[in-house]
Scaffold this motif. Structure first.
Motif, PDB file in Angstrom:
ATOM      1  N   VAL A 181     -26.896  30.396 -13.955  1.00  0.00           N
ATOM      2  CA  VAL A 181     -28.293  29.368 -13.953  1.00  0.00           C
ATOM      3  C   VAL A 181     -27.932  28.028 -14.042  1.00  0.00           C
ATOM      4  CG1 VAL A 181     -30.279  28.780 -15.424  1.00  0.00           C
ATOM      5  CG2 VAL A 181     -29.610  31.225 -15.281  1.00  0.00           C
ATOM      6  N   ARG A 182     -28.715  27.293 -13.494  1.00  0.00           N
ATOM      7  CA  ARG A 182     -28.508  25.742 -13.623  1.00  0.00           C
ATOM      8  C   ARG A 182     -29.599  25.296 -14.159  1.00  0.00           C
ATOM      9  NH1 ARG A 182     -27.150  23.709  -8.121  1.00  0.00           N
ATOM     10  NH2 ARG A 182     -25.105  24.696  -8.561  1.00  0.00           N
ATOM     11  N   ALA A 183     -29.284  24.326 -15.248  1.00  0.00           N
ATOM     12  CA  ALA A 183     -30.363  23.796 -16.134  1.00  0.00           C
ATOM     13  C   ALA A 183     -29.684  22.753 -17.004  1.00  0.00           C
ATOM     14  CB  ALA A 183     -30.922  24.715 -17.141  1.00  0.00           C
ATOM     15  N   LYS A 184     -30.451  21.877 -17.696  1.00  0.00           N
ATOM     16  CA  LYS A 184     -30.188  21.006 -18.701  1.00  0.00           C
ATOM     17  C   LYS A 184     -29.817  21.714 -19.888  1.00  0.00           C
ATOM     18  CE  LYS A 184     -32.832  16.899 -16.934  1.00  0.00           C
ATOM     19  NZ  LYS A 184     -33.801  15.878 -17.217  1.00  0.00           N
ATOM     20  N   PRO A 185     -28.894  21.256 -20.870  1.00  0.00           N
ATOM     21  CA  PRO A 185     -28.495  22.095 -21.970  1.00  0.00           C
ATOM     22  C   PRO A 185     -29.539  22.548 -22.756  1.00  0.00           C
ATOM     23  CG  PRO A 185     -27.078  20.138 -21.556  1.00  0.00           C
ATOM     24  CD  PRO A 185     -28.022  20.066 -20.707  1.00  0.00           C
ATOM     25  N   ALA A 186     -30.581  21.814 -22.991  1.00  0.00           N
ATOM     26  CA  ALA A 186     -31.714  22.023 -23.859  1.00  0.00           C
ATOM     27  C   ALA A 186     -32.651  23.173 -23.183  1.00  0.00           C
ATOM     28  CB  ALA A 186     -32.484  20.997 -24.275  1.00  0.00           C
ATOM     29  N   ASP A 187     -32.469  23.213 -21.956  1.00  0.00           N
ATOM     30  CA  ASP A 187     -33.600  24.150 -21.043  1.00  0.00           C
ATOM     31  C   ASP A 187     -32.973  25.513 -20.959  1.00  0.00           C
ATOM     32  OD1 ASP A 187     -35.532  22.291 -21.119  1.00  0.00           O
ATOM     33  OD2 ASP A 187     -34.835  21.394 -19.366  1.00  0.00           O
ATOM     34  N   ILE A 188     -31.653  25.612 -21.206  1.00  0.00           N
ATOM     35  CA  ILE A 188     -31.029  27.021 -20.817  1.00  0.00           C
ATOM     36  C   ILE A 188     -31.462  28.243 -21.556  1.00  0.00           C
ATOM     37  CG2 ILE A 188     -28.628  28.320 -20.747  1.00  0.00           C
ATOM     38  CD1 ILE A 188     -27.239  25.513 -20.780  1.00  0.00           C
ATOM     39  N   PRO A 189     -31.879  29.014 -20.945  1.00  0.00           N
ATOM     40  CA  PRO A 189     -32.601  30.237 -21.575  1.00  0.00           C
ATOM     41  C   PRO A 189     -31.509  31.223 -22.405  1.00  0.00           C
ATOM     42  CG  PRO A 189     -32.418  30.880 -19.337  1.00  0.00           C
ATOM     43  CD  PRO A 189     -32.008  29.329 -19.592  1.00  0.00           C
ATOM     44  N   GLU A 190     -32.036  31.755 -23.514  1.00  0.00           N
ATOM     45  CA  GLU A 190     -30.921  32.603 -24.327  1.00  0.00           C
ATOM     46  C   GLU A 190     -30.608  33.651 -23.419  1.00  0.00           C
ATOM     47  OE1 GLU A 190     -30.772  34.902 -28.473  1.00  0.00           O
ATOM     48  OE2 GLU A 190     -32.236  33.325 -28.221  1.00  0.00           O
ATOM     49  N   GLU A 191     -31.654  34.544 -22.629  1.00  0.00           N
ATOM     50  CA  GLU A 191     -31.506  35.479 -21.732  1.00  0.00           C
ATOM     51  C   GLU A 191     -32.604  35.389 -20.836  1.00  0.00           C
ATOM     52  OE1 GLU A 191     -31.518  38.977 -24.011  1.00  0.00           O
ATOM     53  OE2 GLU A 191     -33.555  39.095 -24.251  1.00  0.00           O
ATOM     54  N   ILE A 192     -32.154  36.231 -19.685  1.00  0.00           N
ATOM     55  CA  ILE A 192     -33.364  36.365 -18.840  1.00  0.00           C
ATOM     56  C   ILE A 192     -33.766  38.080 -18.791  1.00  0.00           C
ATOM     57  CG2 ILE A 192     -33.895  36.636 -16.179  1.00  0.00           C
ATOM     58  CD1 ILE A 192     -33.368  33.832 -17.242  1.00  0.00           C
ATOM     59  N   SER A 193     -35.042  38.081 -19.213  1.00  0.00           N
ATOM     60  CA  SER A 193     -35.699  39.721 -19.132  1.00  0.00           C
ATOM     61  C   SER A 193     -36.471  39.862 -18.278  1.00  0.00           C
ATOM     62  CB  SER A 193     -36.756  39.669 -20.614  1.00  0.00           C
ATOM     63  OG  SER A 193     -35.756  39.414 -21.620  1.00  0.00           O
ATOM     64  N   VAL A 194     -36.342  41.248 -17.597  1.00  0.00           N
ATOM     65  CA  VAL A 194     -37.099  41.835 -16.404  1.00  0.00           C
ATOM     66  C   VAL A 194     -37.562  43.191 -16.645  1.00  0.00           C
ATOM     67  CG1 VAL A 194     -36.754  42.410 -13.992  1.00  0.00           C
ATOM     68  CG2 VAL A 194     -35.287  40.541 -15.156  1.00  0.00           C
ATOM     69  N   ASP A 236     -37.123  38.009  -6.661  1.00  0.00           N
ATOM     70  CA  ASP A 236     -38.306  38.520  -7.191  1.00  0.00           C
ATOM     71  C   ASP A 236     -38.565  38.088  -8.612  1.00  0.00           C
ATOM     72  OD1 ASP A 236     -38.607  40.218  -4.813  1.00  0.00           O
ATOM     73  OD2 ASP A 236     -37.319  41.656  -5.865  1.00  0.00           O
ATOM     74  N   LEU A 237     -37.610  37.118  -9.037  1.00  0.00           N
ATOM     75  CA  LEU A 237     -37.768  36.650 -10.441  1.00  0.00           C
ATOM     76  C   LEU A 237     -38.536  35.542 -10.642  1.00  0.00           C
ATOM     77  CD1 LEU A 237     -33.869  37.021 -11.837  1.00  0.00           C
ATOM     78  CD2 LEU A 237     -35.858  38.633 -12.267  1.00  0.00           C
ATOM     79  N   PRO A 238     -39.326  35.367 -11.619  1.00  0.00           N
ATOM     80  CA  PRO A 238     -40.380  34.349 -11.920  1.00  0.00           C
ATOM     81  C   PRO A 238     -39.718  32.990 -11.748  1.00  0.00           C
ATOM     82  CG  PRO A 238     -40.867  35.907 -13.604  1.00  0.00           C
ATOM     83  CD  PRO A 238     -39.409  36.234 -12.821  1.00  0.00           C
ATOM     84  N   LYS A 239     -40.192  31.904 -11.072  1.00  0.00           N
ATOM     85  CA  LYS A 239     -39.779  30.812 -10.851  1.00  0.00           C
ATOM     86  C   LYS A 239     -39.784  30.076 -12.213  1.00  0.00           C
ATOM     87  CE  LYS A 239     -38.024  31.393  -6.788  1.00  0.00           C
ATOM     88  NZ  LYS A 239     -38.605  32.799  -6.613  1.00  0.00           N
ATOM     89  N   SER A 240     -39.138  28.958 -12.584  1.00  0.00           N
ATOM     90  CA  SER A 240     -39.053  28.313 -13.830  1.00  0.00           C
ATOM     91  C   SER A 240     -39.047  26.543 -13.385  1.00  0.00           C
ATOM     92  CB  SER A 240     -38.117  28.496 -14.877  1.00  0.00           C
ATOM     93  OG  SER A 240     -38.291  27.611 -15.957  1.00  0.00           O
ATOM     94  N   ASP A 241     -39.495  25.772 -14.068  1.00  0.00           N
ATOM     95  CA  ASP A 241     -39.430  24.402 -13.607  1.00  0.00           C
ATOM     96  C   ASP A 241     -38.407  23.806 -14.547  1.00  0.00           C
ATOM     97  OD1 ASP A 241     -40.666  24.591 -15.827  1.00  0.00           O
ATOM     98  OD2 ASP A 241     -42.266  23.052 -15.560  1.00  0.00           O
ATOM     99  N   LYS A 242     -37.764  24.781 -15.483  1.00  0.00           N
ATOM    100  CA  LYS A 242     -36.808  24.383 -16.356  1.00  0.00           C
ATOM    101  C   LYS A 242     -35.298  24.615 -16.000  1.00  0.00           C
ATOM    102  CE  LYS A 242     -39.631  23.721 -20.424  1.00  0.00           C
ATOM    103  NZ  LYS A 242     -39.708  24.213 -21.937  1.00  0.00           N
ATOM    104  N   TYR A 243     -35.323  25.652 -15.049  1.00  0.00           N
ATOM    105  CA  TYR A 243     -33.999  26.099 -14.580  1.00  0.00           C
ATOM    106  C   TYR A 243     -34.263  26.690 -13.554  1.00  0.00           C
ATOM    107  CZ  TYR A 243     -35.642  30.632 -16.673  1.00  0.00           C
ATOM    108  OH  TYR A 243     -36.324  31.851 -16.963  1.00  0.00           O
ATOM    109  N   GLU A 244     -32.800  27.094 -12.633  1.00  0.00           N
ATOM    110  CA  GLU A 244     -32.895  27.658 -11.412  1.00  0.00           C
ATOM    111  C   GLU A 244     -31.845  28.532 -11.252  1.00  0.00           C
ATOM    112  OE1 GLU A 244     -31.730  25.554  -7.828  1.00  0.00           O
ATOM    113  OE2 GLU A 244     -31.252  23.840  -9.024  1.00  0.00           O
ATOM    114  N   PHE A 245     -31.949  29.731 -10.514  1.00  0.00           N
ATOM    115  CA  PHE A 245     -30.761  30.524 -10.254  1.00  0.00           C
ATOM    116  C   PHE A 245     -29.917  30.298  -9.251  1.00  0.00           C
ATOM    117  CE2 PHE A 245     -34.340  33.097 -12.026  1.00  0.00           C
ATOM    118  CZ  PHE A 245     -33.824  33.321 -13.039  1.00  0.00           C
TER     119      PHE A 245
END
Length: 210
Positions: free
Chosen positions: A131-144, A159-168
């Motif tokens: 995952v690429r994100a700013k430190p404060a926007d890093i998710p604790e985990e990705i749930s599917v 197929d994962l939902p897109k986020s404006d805070k991080y990218e895969f």
């Protein structure tokens, strides 16, 4: 909000000094970052383990080093003693809260796939995602949620939902969950021949050869 962890400076690198640090319940560590001077420190082992357990592997930690201003860091690497199962050394990386960074985030599958009720087997090829994100926007985990997967179905990173805070950053075609048909060849045991004599339990090789 970053969680605070206190640290003391290390002035001696002798084995005896390092041993004393560990015997006192602390772990030797180093803190460094891009264009930052590295510093040798020590932190309380229990406090560190509790912080990571409660806040997650990618938690932002406000490292309060005696005599210095607090600095935002992330746990970068650590070494364990395989025999004692204790922390031996820790690396902290100084983060810039305004810059994106690449990290590994745990992937957690939720729900019971409907295909498993029909005999299918749920497989999870990946347990972490890049995952690429700013430190404060890093998710604790990705749930599917995999509850809708039937036999032959799969979920890819695309197929994962897109986020404006991080990218895969992994390949979008990479499969992260799939339900495969049961392997009937391995599940079916070979039936003994009707006229075959039963094997003698505990018989020696010589007796079996007669």
């Amino acid at each position: 909000m970053a969680v605070t962890l206190k640290a003391t400076k290390r002035n001696s690198y002798a084995k005896s000094a390092t041993r004393q640090i560990r015997e006192s319940g602390h772990v030797p560590a180093v803190v460094y970052g891009k264009e930052k001077e590295s510093k040798s420190i020590a932190v309380n082992s229990i406090d560190l383990v509790k912080t990571v357990r409660d806040e997650g592997r990618n938690a932002i930690i406000s490292l309060d080093i005696e005599g210095d201003k607090p600095v935002d860091v992330m746990l970068h690497e650590y070494q364990m003693d395989p025999l004692k199962d204790e922390l031996e050394h820790v690396d902290f990386y100084i983060v810039n809260m305004s810059e994106e960074m690449d990290v590994e985030v745990a992937l957690n599958l939720e729900g019971e796939a409907i295909g498993t009720k029909d005999g299918g087997v749920l497989q999870q090829p990946l347990y972490e995602l890049q995952v690429r994100a700013k430190p404060a926007d890093i998710p604790e985990e990705i749930s599917v949620d995999v509850s809708s997967l039937a036999i032959g179905d799969s979920i890819a990173i695309a197929d994962l939902p897109k986020s404006d805070k991080y990218e895969f950053t992994d390949d979008e075609e990479t499969t992260i969950a799939t339900v495969v048909p049961p392997d009937t060849l391995n599940d079916v045991e070979e039936a003994p021949e009707e006229n075959a004599e039963p094997e003698l339990v505990g018989a020696s090789d010589d007796e079996e050869e007669k």
